[in-house]
Design an enzyme around this catalytic site. Structure first.
Site, PDB file in Angstrom:
ATOM      1  N   GLY A  91       0.836  -1.189   0.000  1.00 13.98           N
ATOM      2  CA  GLY A  91       0.000   0.000   0.000  1.00 13.98           C
ATOM      3  C   GLY A  91       0.870   1.236   0.000  1.00 13.98           C
ATOM      4  CD  GLU A 128       1.137  -1.690   3.409  1.00 12.44           C
ATOM      5  OE1 GLU A 128       0.979  -2.767   2.809  1.00 12.44           O
ATOM      6  OE2 GLU A 128       2.196  -1.030   3.363  1.00 12.44           O
ATOM      7  CG  HIS A 207      11.260   0.566  -0.317  1.00 12.40           C
ATOM      8  ND1 HIS A 207      10.731   0.860  -1.558  1.00 12.40           N
ATOM      9  CD2 HIS A 207      10.330   0.967   0.587  1.00 12.40           C
ATOM     10  CE1 HIS A 207       9.549   1.432  -1.410  1.00 12.40           C
ATOM     11  NE2 HIS A 207       9.283   1.496  -0.124  1.00 12.40           N
ATOM     12  CG  ASP A 217       6.677   0.995  -3.556  1.00 10.67           C
ATOM     13  OD1 ASP A 217       6.027   1.504  -2.627  1.00 10.67           O
ATOM     14  OD2 ASP A 217       7.525   1.635  -4.206  1.00 10.67           O
TER      15      ASP A 217
END
Length: 244
Positions: A91, A128, A207, A217
């Site tokens: 999210g 999310e 990430h 993402d």
């Protein structure tokens, strides 16, 4: 010698990381008189980073925290159970609250399905949860019920695997005797889906080079940037809908 604390202001006059509580420019100044201020002290950056995943916060706070030693979790790759559909979700939200979106990837053998949707005003945590809902609904439309769902949201993973969401529901959507649980409309939907499926949740650091997490993402960010986004019906005036 006592270890110096850090003060994390997730919401306040100026969200951020502070080395001092009192005095000019300290954390106390950022929360005093600020309605809805969210803050906490920690002796290390690691626990502070984990706490931030459980509360709504301005994105700049996590960015500041990541610069401190010990804030990063060791990158790890998720383990998908044999025979499971692999689900990846994420999210995103600009401003938190602000425009937001979610992204999902479902993998079944050589079959790949991607989902994304954006909303004009929402929060990161709502996106999310909604990502998980959308992905599990798609799983069931595929005629499947078993999956490993991989997300970088500790808020989601902990609420499901530690039974927090079920406890909130059992207490008529109250976290404590005086504090309502947030996002009950979405938790209700997710819990209903989990009762009909066998979905195992796995956390992965965001990430950190995981291709499918990065793809989710990108999908979420792109969805949040679309023009003329619809409203998130469960979100009103910075106060998530409460169900009783």
């Amino acid at each position: 010698m006592a270890k110096k604390k850090i003060y994390v202001v997730a919401k306040g006059k100026k969200p951020g990381i502070y080395r001092a509580w009192a005095g000019g420019g300290g954390a106390q100044e950022q929360v005093t008189g600020q309605a809805g201020a969210v803050y906490k002290s920690f002796s290390a950056a690691g626990p502070a980073a984990e706490w931030l995943t459980t509360v709504d916060h301005h994105p700049s706070v996590m960015n500041e925290l990541k610069k401190l030693p010990g804030s990063a979790d060791r990158p790890r790759m998720p383990t998908v159970r044999d025979g499971d559909v692999a689900i990846y979700t994420d999210g995103a939200c600009t401003g938190n609250p602000g425009p937001g979106g979610y992204g999902c990837v479902l993998l079944r053998g050589d079959e790949r399905q991607e989902l994304a949707e954006g909303f004009s005003l929402t929060t990161n945590n709502r996106m999310e949860i909604l990502a998980c809902i959308a992905a599990i609904e798609a799983l069931m439309e595929m005629g499947e019920t078993r999956a490993t769902l991989v997300t970088d949201s500790r808020y989601v993973v902990n609420a499901v695997t530690k039974g927090w969401a079920r406890k909130w529901r059992a207490k008529r959507w109250m976290r404590t005797d005086t504090e309502p649980a947030k996002n009950p409309d979405l938790w209700e939907r997710l819990l209903d889906l989990l009762e009909k499926t066998d979905v195992r949740f796995e956390w992965v650091k965001g990430h950190a080079g995981h291709a499918e997490n990065e793809r989710c993402d990108a999908l979420a960010v792109a969805a949040a940037a679309e023009p003329n986004l619809p409203p998130d019906e469960g979100f009103r005036d910075d106060k998530p809908l409460t169900l009783f």
